[in-house]
Design a protein around this motif. Structure first.
Motif, PDB file in Angstrom:
ATOM      1  N   MET A 148       0.844  -1.164   0.000  1.00  0.00           N
ATOM      2  CA  MET A 148       0.000   0.000   0.000  1.00  0.00           C
ATOM      3  C   MET A 148       0.898   1.239   0.000  1.00  0.00           C
ATOM      4  N   THR A 149       0.570   2.189  -0.850  1.00  0.00           N
ATOM      5  CA  THR A 149       1.332   3.425  -0.908  1.00  0.00           C
ATOM      6  C   THR A 149       0.709   4.472   0.007  1.00  0.00           C
ATOM      7  N   LEU A 150       1.439   5.544   0.211  1.00  0.00           N
ATOM      8  CA  LEU A 150       0.977   6.627   1.056  1.00  0.00           C
ATOM      9  C   LEU A 150      -0.309   7.251   0.514  1.00  0.00           C
ATOM     10  N   ASP A 151      -0.407   7.362  -0.794  1.00  0.00           N
ATOM     11  CA  ASP A 151      -1.601   7.946  -1.410  1.00  0.00           C
ATOM     12  C   ASP A 151      -2.853   7.131  -1.081  1.00  0.00           C
ATOM     13  N   SER A 152      -2.776   5.830  -1.293  1.00  0.00           N
ATOM     14  CA  SER A 152      -3.947   4.997  -1.013  1.00  0.00           C
ATOM     15  C   SER A 152      -4.251   4.953   0.476  1.00  0.00           C
ATOM     16  N   ALA A 153      -3.227   5.003   1.325  1.00  0.00           N
ATOM     17  CA  ALA A 153      -3.455   5.013   2.770  1.00  0.00           C
ATOM     18  C   ALA A 153      -4.170   6.283   3.202  1.00  0.00           C
ATOM     19  N   VAL A 154      -3.801   7.428   2.629  1.00  0.00           N
ATOM     20  CA  VAL A 154      -4.460   8.696   2.965  1.00  0.00           C
ATOM     21  C   VAL A 154      -5.916   8.662   2.517  1.00  0.00           C
ATOM     22  N   PHE A 155      -6.176   8.183   1.313  1.00  0.00           N
ATOM     23  CA  PHE A 155      -7.558   8.109   0.819  1.00  0.00           C
ATOM     24  C   PHE A 155      -8.397   7.148   1.668  1.00  0.00           C
ATOM     25  N   ARG A 156      -7.817   6.030   2.054  1.00  0.00           N
ATOM     26  CA  ARG A 156      -8.545   5.077   2.898  1.00  0.00           C
ATOM     27  C   ARG A 156      -8.846   5.678   4.262  1.00  0.00           C
ATOM     28  N   PHE A 157      -7.857   6.352   4.843  1.00  0.00           N
ATOM     29  CA  PHE A 157      -8.057   6.973   6.149  1.00  0.00           C
ATOM     30  C   PHE A 157      -9.146   8.046   6.074  1.00  0.00           C
ATOM     31  N   ALA A 158      -9.121   8.873   5.034  1.00  0.00           N
ATOM     32  CA  ALA A 158     -10.144   9.914   4.869  1.00  0.00           C
ATOM     33  C   ALA A 158     -11.535   9.285   4.711  1.00  0.00           C
ATOM     34  N   GLY A 159     -11.618   8.213   3.957  1.00  0.00           N
ATOM     35  CA  GLY A 159     -12.906   7.531   3.788  1.00  0.00           C
ATOM     36  C   GLY A 159     -13.429   6.959   5.083  1.00  0.00           C
ATOM     37  N   VAL A 160     -12.555   6.369   5.877  1.00  0.00           N
ATOM     38  CA  VAL A 160     -12.965   5.817   7.173  1.00  0.00           C
ATOM     39  C   VAL A 160     -13.435   6.928   8.109  1.00  0.00           C
ATOM     40  N   VAL A 161     -12.719   8.052   8.113  1.00  0.00           N
ATOM     41  CA  VAL A 161     -13.109   9.173   8.977  1.00  0.00           C
ATOM     42  C   VAL A 161     -14.486   9.703   8.576  1.00  0.00           C
ATOM     43  N   VAL A 162     -14.717   9.881   7.290  1.00  0.00           N
ATOM     44  CA  VAL A 162     -16.003  10.397   6.822  1.00  0.00           C
ATOM     45  C   VAL A 162     -17.133   9.428   7.150  1.00  0.00           C
ATOM     46  N   LEU A 163     -16.945   8.153   6.864  1.00  0.00           N
ATOM     47  CA  LEU A 163     -18.007   7.178   7.140  1.00  0.00           C
ATOM     48  C   LEU A 163     -18.262   7.015   8.634  1.00  0.00           C
ATOM     49  N   ALA A 164     -17.199   7.014   9.432  1.00  0.00           N
ATOM     50  CA  ALA A 164     -17.366   6.895  10.884  1.00  0.00           C
ATOM     51  C   ALA A 164     -18.083   8.105  11.452  1.00  0.00           C
ATOM     52  N   SER A 165     -17.731   9.299  10.990  1.00  0.00           N
ATOM     53  CA  SER A 165     -18.391  10.487  11.514  1.00  0.00           C
ATOM     54  C   SER A 165     -19.860  10.551  11.092  1.00  0.00           C
ATOM     55  N   LEU A 166     -20.178  10.068   9.902  1.00  0.00           N
ATOM     56  CA  LEU A 166     -21.587  10.013   9.491  1.00  0.00           C
ATOM     57  C   LEU A 166     -22.381   9.029  10.346  1.00  0.00           C
ATOM     58  N   ALA A 167     -21.779   7.885  10.639  1.00  0.00           N
ATOM     59  CA  ALA A 167     -22.453   6.909  11.496  1.00  0.00           C
ATOM     60  C   ALA A 167     -22.638   7.467  12.907  1.00  0.00           C
ATOM     61  N   LEU A 168     -21.598   8.122  13.437  1.00  0.00           N
ATOM     62  CA  LEU A 168     -21.711   8.712  14.769  1.00  0.00           C
ATOM     63  C   LEU A 168     -22.746   9.830  14.791  1.00  0.00           C
ATOM     64  N   ALA A 169     -22.829  10.606  13.720  1.00  0.00           N
ATOM     65  CA  ALA A 169     -23.838  11.672  13.654  1.00  0.00           C
ATOM     66  C   ALA A 169     -25.245  11.085  13.623  1.00  0.00           C
ATOM     67  N   HIS A 170     -25.395   9.959  12.978  1.00  0.00           N
ATOM     68  CA  HIS A 170     -26.718   9.327  12.881  1.00  0.00           C
ATOM     69  C   HIS A 170     -27.138   8.690  14.209  1.00  0.00           C
ATOM     70  N   TRP A 171     -26.208   7.958  14.846  1.00  0.00           N
ATOM     71  CA  TRP A 171     -26.578   7.187  16.027  1.00  0.00           C
ATOM     72  C   TRP A 171     -26.222   7.836  17.365  1.00  0.00           C
ATOM     73  N   VAL A 172     -25.322   8.815  17.377  1.00  0.00           N
ATOM     74  CA  VAL A 172     -24.905   9.386  18.657  1.00  0.00           C
ATOM     75  C   VAL A 172     -25.355  10.843  18.792  1.00  0.00           C
ATOM     76  N   HIS A 173     -24.818  11.723  17.941  1.00  0.00           N
ATOM     77  CA  HIS A 173     -25.165  13.141  18.038  1.00  0.00           C
ATOM     78  C   HIS A 173     -24.815  13.831  16.720  1.00  0.00           C
TER      79      HIS A 173
END
Length: 67
Positions: free
Chosen positions: A1-26
């Motif tokens: 895995m290169t740095l580029d793909s790792a950054v994109f994966r990390f950004a995707g996880v952050v966005v999806l996690a924050s959307l889930a937390l916004a839906h179920w937590v606050h």
């Protein structure tokens, strides 16, 4: 895995996690989604991303965008 793909994966996880937390937590978790989006926008102009800096120090091999 290169740095580029790792950054994109990390950004995707952050966005999806924050959307889930916004839906179920606050709804204030949407600020994290906005922060991730603003960070991606600034990285497109400057070529510098804080996540890329951290991942590089962790030993992820360089890619084409973030060296």
């Amino acid at each position: 895995m290169t740095l580029d793909s790792a950054v994109f994966r990390f950004a995707g996880v952050v966005v999806l996690a924050s959307l889930a937390l916004a839906h179920w937590v606050h709804p204030a978790w949407l600020y994290l989604t906005a922060f991730a989006g603003l960070n991606m926008l600034q990285a497109s102009f400057t070529g510098w991303c804080p996540a890329a800096t951290v991942l590089k120090k962790l030993g992820v091999r360089p890619g084409a965008s973030f060296d």
